[in-house]
Structures are given as structure tokens and as C-alpha cells.
Design an enzyme around this catalytic site. Structure first.
Site, PDB file in Angstrom:
ATOM      1  N   HIS A   6       0.808  -1.214   0.000  1.00 25.19           N
ATOM      2  CA  HIS A   6       0.000   0.000   0.000  1.00 25.19           C
ATOM      3  C   HIS A   6       0.844   1.268   0.000  1.00 25.19           C
ATOM      4  O   HIS A   6       0.349   2.362   0.275  1.00 25.19           O
ATOM      5  CB  HIS A   6      -1.016  -0.025   1.147  1.00 25.19           C
TER       6      HIS A   6
ATOM      7  N   ASP B 143      -5.846   5.025   9.967  1.00 24.44           N
ATOM      8  CA  ASP B 143      -7.257   5.203   9.583  1.00 24.44           C
ATOM      9  C   ASP B 143      -7.798   3.972   8.876  1.00 24.44           C
ATOM     10  O   ASP B 143      -8.993   3.693   8.907  1.00 24.44           O
ATOM     11  CB  ASP B 143      -7.399   6.378   8.601  1.00 24.44           C
TER      12      ASP B 143
ATOM     13  N   GLU C 243      -9.239  14.196  14.573  1.00 25.83           N
ATOM     14  CA  GLU C 243      -8.698  14.481  13.241  1.00 25.83           C
ATOM     15  C   GLU C 243      -9.392  15.728  12.697  1.00 25.83           C
ATOM     16  O   GLU C 243     -10.158  16.391  13.402  1.00 25.83           O
ATOM     17  CB  GLU C 243      -8.892  13.289  12.285  1.00 25.83           C
TER      18      GLU C 243
HETATM   19  P1  FAD Z   1       4.281  -1.931   1.977  1.00 28.82           P
HETATM   20  O1  FAD Z   1       3.817  -0.879   1.051  1.00 28.82           O
HETATM   21  O2  FAD Z   1       4.218  -3.318   1.517  1.00 28.82           O
HETATM   22  O3  FAD Z   1       5.765  -1.582   2.462  1.00 28.82           O
HETATM   23  C1  FAD Z   1       6.111  -0.290   2.915  1.00 28.82           C
HETATM   24  C2  FAD Z   1       7.609  -0.240   3.260  1.00 28.82           C
HETATM   25  O4  FAD Z   1       7.850  -1.042   4.405  1.00 28.82           O
HETATM   26  C3  FAD Z   1       8.499  -0.785   2.162  1.00 28.82           C
HETATM   27  O5  FAD Z   1       9.714  -0.080   2.174  1.00 28.82           O
HETATM   28  C4  FAD Z   1       8.706  -2.226   2.573  1.00 28.82           C
HETATM   29  O6  FAD Z   1       9.888  -2.775   2.035  1.00 28.82           O
HETATM   30  C5  FAD Z   1       8.747  -2.096   4.081  1.00 28.82           C
HETATM   31  N1  FAD Z   1       8.250  -3.279   4.778  1.00 28.82           N
HETATM   32  C6  FAD Z   1       7.106  -3.959   4.553  1.00 28.82           C
HETATM   33  N2  FAD Z   1       7.000  -4.970   5.435  1.00 28.82           N
HETATM   34  C7  FAD Z   1       8.099  -4.923   6.209  1.00 28.82           C
HETATM   35  C8  FAD Z   1       8.579  -5.684   7.303  1.00 28.82           C
HETATM   36  N3  FAD Z   1       7.906  -6.738   7.773  1.00 28.82           N
HETATM   37  N4  FAD Z   1       9.755  -5.347   7.870  1.00 28.82           N
HETATM   38  C9  FAD Z   1      10.462  -4.287   7.423  1.00 28.82           C
HETATM   39  N5  FAD Z   1      10.065  -3.527   6.388  1.00 28.82           N
HETATM   40  C10 FAD Z   1       8.888  -3.837   5.801  1.00 28.82           C
HETATM   41  N6  FAD Z   1      -0.477   5.416   7.059  1.00 28.82           N
HETATM   42  C11 FAD Z   1      -0.666   5.929   8.278  1.00 28.82           C
HETATM   43  O7  FAD Z   1       0.274   6.116   9.034  1.00 28.82           O
HETATM   44  N7  FAD Z   1      -1.916   6.263   8.702  1.00 28.82           N
HETATM   45  C12 FAD Z   1      -3.013   6.050   7.953  1.00 28.82           C
HETATM   46  O8  FAD Z   1      -4.113   6.344   8.377  1.00 28.82           O
HETATM   47  C13 FAD Z   1      -2.839   5.486   6.675  1.00 28.82           C
HETATM   48  N8  FAD Z   1      -3.901   5.218   5.892  1.00 28.82           N
HETATM   49  C14 FAD Z   1      -3.704   4.648   4.679  1.00 28.82           C
HETATM   50  C15 FAD Z   1      -4.812   4.349   3.898  1.00 28.82           C
HETATM   51  C16 FAD Z   1      -4.662   3.747   2.673  1.00 28.82           C
HETATM   52  C17 FAD Z   1      -5.871   3.431   1.839  1.00 28.82           C
HETATM   53  C18 FAD Z   1      -3.354   3.467   2.197  1.00 28.82           C
HETATM   54  C19 FAD Z   1      -3.167   2.860   0.853  1.00 28.82           C
HETATM   55  C20 FAD Z   1      -2.240   3.770   2.949  1.00 28.82           C
HETATM   56  C21 FAD Z   1      -2.405   4.367   4.200  1.00 28.82           C
HETATM   57  N9  FAD Z   1      -1.320   4.677   5.013  1.00 28.82           N
HETATM   58  C22 FAD Z   1      -1.528   5.199   6.254  1.00 28.82           C
HETATM   59  C23 FAD Z   1       0.065   4.488   4.548  1.00 28.82           C
HETATM   60  C24 FAD Z   1       0.597   3.147   4.988  1.00 28.82           C
HETATM   61  O9  FAD Z   1       0.788   3.110   6.380  1.00 28.82           O
HETATM   62  C25 FAD Z   1       1.944   2.866   4.366  1.00 28.82           C
HETATM   63  O10 FAD Z   1       1.872   2.967   2.985  1.00 28.82           O
HETATM   64  C26 FAD Z   1       2.415   1.479   4.753  1.00 28.82           C
HETATM   65  O11 FAD Z   1       3.751   1.324   4.371  1.00 28.82           O
HETATM   66  C27 FAD Z   1       1.584   0.457   4.055  1.00 28.82           C
HETATM   67  O12 FAD Z   1       1.746  -0.791   4.631  1.00 28.82           O
HETATM   68  P2  FAD Z   1       1.991  -2.042   3.718  1.00 28.82           P
HETATM   69  O13 FAD Z   1       1.870  -3.193   4.628  1.00 28.82           O
HETATM   70  O14 FAD Z   1       1.146  -2.046   2.526  1.00 28.82           O
HETATM   71  O15 FAD Z   1       3.522  -1.760   3.364  1.00 28.82           O
END
Ligand code: FAD
Length: 507
Positions: free
Chosen positions: A85, A149, A265
Site C-alpha cells: 500500500h 485510519d 482528526e
Molecule cells: P508496503 O507498502 O508493503 O511496504 C512499505 C515499506 O515497508 C516498504 O519499504 C517495505 O519494504 C517495508 N516493509 C514492509 N514490510 C516490512 C517488514 N515486515 N519489515 C520491514 N520492512 C517492511 N499510514 C498511516 O500512518 N496512517 C493512515 O491512516 C494510513 N492510511 C492509509 C490508507 C490507505 C488506503 C493506504 C493505501 C495507505 C495508508 N497509510 C496510512 C500508509 C501506509 O501506512 C503505508 O503505505 C504502509 O507502508 C503500508 O503498509 P503495507 O503493509 O502495505 O507496506
């Protein structure tokens, strides 16, 4: 401009070290796995890995990192992909290997989600989604206190950034709510770390953008879960009353203070046809026309959103408490809206919007998002120059714009996350959705906003940062850069991990 596509050369998956480490069977070069690992929620960047690892245990990840760290003359990049994400390719590994963390969920020998017998904490695999953490802990009447969120994000993914939401002013971001972690470093060492044990690694990883290690387990503290919430929105035409009230409310932030709010918020309402948006259908239909008239008159309306939890013991007093809180505020009379919902429904509030957009084919579209932290002393300059300037002039906003303050004292400066220097700072999120052919208009707006901040001396920090040059990263980290770089040399000296962040290995 079309998608940014980064080309690739073949990865030697038959390397002799790989056989020795016996992970070849788990590396996939299947085109559909490669394709899935080449994209993310942003749909802006595309980077093609050579292979995808579907690990069943942390040892598989250790083996993969060993292969690159010890056995490869030219090491390959490795990115953990949580739920993908990110919006700028942060979980991609061009020409490297993407670790599909979710495959750990299928195997019973992973951490999973385990609530401790005394109910004080939960041990969670880094690959787990926060929604599953919520559901599992609620079975015990417990829950973590700090959220995002949207809950379909992984624990490892949000801890790599910060994990912020309306609870942050009181409980700190999610990274302030971790007791211990298991982390596999860029040297393939599987280490347990906490504020007391291997504390340098612990602090590096939290907010560390995946640069220092892969989180395979995090221990998250738990509290008694509330049953329901009183959820209120009030409207302002005046930015100074809006921010004054927000700051007043977050000044009451003691974790044990029963009179403090549980969530705060804020957002902008602008001319988008309906006061509701995909993330929220809060306002009753019968009130839409008078809210729209207000927006037409003032062009921007500021919406404050607060929540107070309650349960059986407090259900008779919560209304009185909320009434007292509201009496201290200066919102526009007659523009108070409220809901009373279950705790889980509140925390999972964004999901229904996602499902609706998905059913219309509008979820998997480009998301040129921009998330910023702005010092309190400059939020008026930002409002005048950006909200009332650039945004109104360009008139292209088609997505929620969030704006709310938080307290610096709830963050731990030893961690890698970067925030402004002032005690109170605001987060602003432009959560745009674009079409595949027109998302660049939003990107141009984002660039103009960043240029304006630079020109006006607004000390803005990007959240979920994205930069393309080392100078920009050095500037972003500011006084933390030296430590960040030293830790990189200490924990990932061959610069293997999370190359898609583009910090040490711009590709
Ligand atoms: P990924 O996109 O898969 O990875 C993000 C980063 O973390 C990459 O660099 C990856 O290599 C690294 N990573 C992944 N897993 C691990 C692991 N186990 N160990 C070490 N590194 C790792 N953020 C907020 O803070 N608050 C919010 O309210 C919020 N709302 C969101 C709503 C939506 C619809 C979306 C799409 C994103 C939102 N985000 C929010 C952003 C979100 O927290 C970040 O994009 C987060 O990185 C997404 O998590 P993911 O598991 O998809 O990570």
C-alpha cells in the site's frame, strides 16, 4: 507521461549459493508473481524484480539475505512487501527479489497473532494486517491503542513509517507502541530487540523505511477494548477557530486522563458535489444541501472530527462529557453531527469506502498522494498559501484532504521517523485518486505545494517520504541523517534492503 517502467536484467536464480541454502524452491519467477511484485497502490511506479520469495518461516528470509550478503559478488536488492500500500514503489526491488510477506500467514510455524496469557501484549508477525490484529485481540476484550485510519496495512509496513491516526496526539504513533521486535538485518542476523536489548536496532527499525531489517515479529501492548464510541463532527468557516479548538483538545492528552478525547482528526470540505467522500459517508443526506451552501459561500469548510470511547460503566456519563467538550468549542452553531457506533465499526470505517470504490473499478487507480508534517507556527502560512491559494486556484481536488495536529512529546526522537522540531505539528494528507491519463495534474499540484513551502521557508517534512536525490534525503533527515547513515552501515552494509525507497541505492 505514462507509468515509470524500470527495465530489468535476468537474476541468476541458479546461483550455486542458492542451492546450498535450499531456498530456490521458494523463489518464484512466475510472470503473475513478478507482475504483482512490480506494482503498488500508487500505480505510478513500476519496478520489475527478478524473482519473488514466498517465505514460510523467518529462516527462509534469513537464507535469502545470506545469499545476497555472503554469496553474491554483486548483491541483489531485497524488499519486504507487506500489503503493497505504498504509493511510490517503496516495497519494490528493481532487478532484485521481493519478499511476499503475506505468504508467511499461510504457515502455522510463523508468529501469527498471539495474545499473551496475562493480556498485556500481543505478539504479531510483521506480515499480519492490523484488521486481523484487531479482530483477534477483541476476542479477548483487548485492543492496541494506536491505529491507522485504514486497517488493511501490515504491521511491518506501518512500523517502517510511523502509523498515525486520530489517536496519535494521545498515545503517539504506532512506533511509540512497540515493546519488542524480531528483526532480520541486512547481514542476515535474526535479532530480538527492544528499548533495552539491541536498542540501536530497535530504534533504527521503527520509522526506518525498511532500511535496517525485516520485522518478523512485533510485540504490541494491549488495553481493555471499549465497546462503543461517540463520534462527532463539527464545522468551521474560520481556520483560526478550527486550529485553536484542535490544539485546545489535544492539550488534554494524558493516557490515563478519563476526560481526554480518544481520537481527533480534521479535514477540508470543498466543492466536490457531496460533503461525503469515498472514505466517509458521515453526513446525513438530509443535511447535504445546507452543508453544500456553506461550502459554496466559503469555498473551504474545515471539519473537526472527535471520538470518545465508552462502555457499560461510562454509558451514562459519556454524553455529558461530550456536551462539556463541545461547549468549549467555537464551531458554527447548528453544524454538529454525531454518530454512535461500535468500536470495531469505527476503527474499520474506511473499509466500506474501499469496497464501494473497488466495485466501481476506482480503487486500483493512480494515487499521487502527498502527506506532510507542518510545524504549528507555520500552519497559517500553509492554509493561506496552499489550501486557500494553490488548491483553490487549481480546483482539481478529488479526494480527502486531512489536517490535524499531534504532540511531539508522544514520539521518541531516538527512532528513525522524522517530524518537525516544534512541540505541536500538523499532519496534512492530500489523498488524491487520479485516472491513468490525468494523475499528473495532481502530481504537478504536489510539486507546486513543495515549491511553495520551500520558497516560504515552511519547515515541512514529508510523511511516507519520496525523494529522488541524496541531497533531498539529507535535507529530509536533517540532524538525523548522520545516525541514519551510520545505522545503515551497521545493519545493512551492502545496502540490500528496501531499495525502492531510493535512499542509498537510487535505481
Ligand atoms: P508496503 O507498502 O508493503 O511496504 C512499505 C515499506 O515497508 C516498504 O519499504 C517495505 O519494504 C517495508 N516493509 C514492509 N514490510 C516490512 C517488514 N515486515 N519489515 C520491514 N520492512 C517492511 N499510514 C498511516 O500512518 N496512517 C493512515 O491512516 C494510513 N492510511 C492509509 C490508507 C490507505 C488506503 C493506504 C493505501 C495507505 C495508508 N497509510 C496510512 C500508509 C501506509 O501506512 C503505508 O503505505 C504502509 O507502508 C503500508 O503498509 P503495507 O503493509 O502495505 O507496506
Amino acid at each position: 507521461m505514462s507509468m515509470i517502467k524500470i527495465s530489468s536484467k535476468p537474476l541468476d536464480v541458479h546461483h550455486k549459493g542458492m542451492k546450498a541454502l535450499d531456498i530456490a524452491a521458494k523463489l518464484s519467477v512466475d510472470p503473475s508473481a513478478i507482475e504483482a511484485a512490480s506494482r503498488d497502490f500508487g500505480h505510478i511506479v513500476k519496478a520489475i524484480p527478478k524473482a519473488v520469495l514466498h517465505p514460510s518461516t523467518p529462516q527462509d528470509i534469513v537464507a535469502l539475505i545470506k545469499l545476497s550478503y555472503h554469496y553474491s559478488s554483486v548483491p541483489f536488492g531485497i524488499a519486504a512487501k507487506g500489503h503493497g500500500h505504498s504509493v511510490r514503489g517503496q516495497a519494490m526491488a528493481n532487478n532484485g527479489v521481493v519478499i511476499d510477506m503475506k505468504s508467511m500467514k499461510k504457515h502455522p510455524n510463523g508468529t501469527g497473532i498471539r495474545v499473551s496469557t496475562d493480556g498485556l501484549y500481543v505478539d504479531v508477525g510483521g506480515e499480519q494486517l492490523w484488521i486481523d490484529v484487531l479482530n483477534k485481540t477483541l476476542e479477548h476484550g483487548l485492543a492496541p491503542v494506536s491505529w491507522t485510519d485504514y486497517l488493511y496495512l501490515t504491521v511491518g509496513g506501518t512500523l517502517s513509517n510511523a502509523g498515525i491516526s486520530g489517536q496519535t496526539f494521545r498515545y503517539g504513533p504506532q512506533i511509540s507502541n512497540v515493546l519488542e521486535m524480531d528483526v532480520i538485518t541486512g547481514k542476515a542476523d535474526l535479532m530480538t530487540c527492544s528499548p533495552k536489548k539491541n536498542s540501536e536496532l530497535f530504534h533504527a527499525v521503527l520509522g526506518g523505511l525498511g532500511q535496517f531489517g525485516i520485522v518478523t515479529r512485533a510485540r504490541i501492548p494491549l488495553e481493555q477494548a471499549p465497546k462503543r464510541v461517540k463520534w462527532i463532527r463539527v464545522l468551521y468557516s474560520d481556520f483560526s477557530s478550527f486550529t485553536r479548538d484542535q490544539e485546545l483538545l489535544i492539550s488534554r492528552n494524558g493516557q490515563k486522563d478519563k476526560n481526554a478525547l480518544d481520537y481527533l482528526e480534521g479535514s477540508l470540505l470543498m466543492d466536490q458535489g457531496s460533503p461525503n467522500n469515498w472514505r466517509s459517508s458521515f453526513f446525513p443526506h438530509s443535511d447535504h444541501s445546507r452543508i453544500i451552501s456553506l461550502i459554496t459561500k466559503h469555498r473551504i469548510i474545515y471539519c473537526l472530527e472527535v471520538v470518545k470511547h465508552y462502555d457499560y460503566e461510562t454509558e451514562n456519563t459519556v454524553d455529558k462529557q461530550m456536551k462539556q467538550i463541545l461547549q468549549s468549542l467555537s464551531y458554527m452553531p447548528g453544524f454538529m453531527f454525531q454518530k454512535d457506533v461500535g468500536y470495531e465499526e469505527f476503527l474499520n470505517r474506511v473499509r466500506s469506502g474501499e469496497l464501494k470504490l473497488d466495485s466501481q473499478g476506482l480503487w486500483e487507480v493512480p494515487h499521487p498522494w502527498l502527506n506532510l508534517f507542518i510545524p504549528k507556527s507555520q500552519i497559517f502560512d500553509f492554509n493561506n498559501g496552499v489550501f486557500r491559494g494553490i488548491v483553490l486556484e487549481r480546483n482539481i481536488t478529488t479526494g480527502p484532504v486531512l489536517v490535524y495536529p499531534m504532540n511531539r512529546q508522544k514520539w521518541d526522537d531516538r527512532m528513525s521517523a522524522v517530524i518537525p522540531d516544534e512541540e505541536i505539528f500538523y499532519t496534512v494528507g492530500f489523498l488524491h485518486s487520479g485516472g491513468f491519463n490525468d494523475w499528473e495534474a495532481f502530481e504537478n499540484q504536489n510539486k507546486e505545494i513543495m515549491r511553495f513551502c520551500k520558497k516560504s521557508g515552511i519547515m515541512v517534512k514529508q510523511y511516507l517520504p519520496h525523494y529522488s536525490t541524496e541531497d533531498e534525503w539529507v535535507h529530509h533527515f536533517g540532524s538525523k541523517w548522520k545516525v541514519f547513515r551510520r545505522r545503515k552501515h551497521q545493519f545493512d552494509p551492502r545496502m540490500l534492503l528496501s531499495p525502492g525507497q531510493g535512499i542509498f541505492n537510487n535505481n
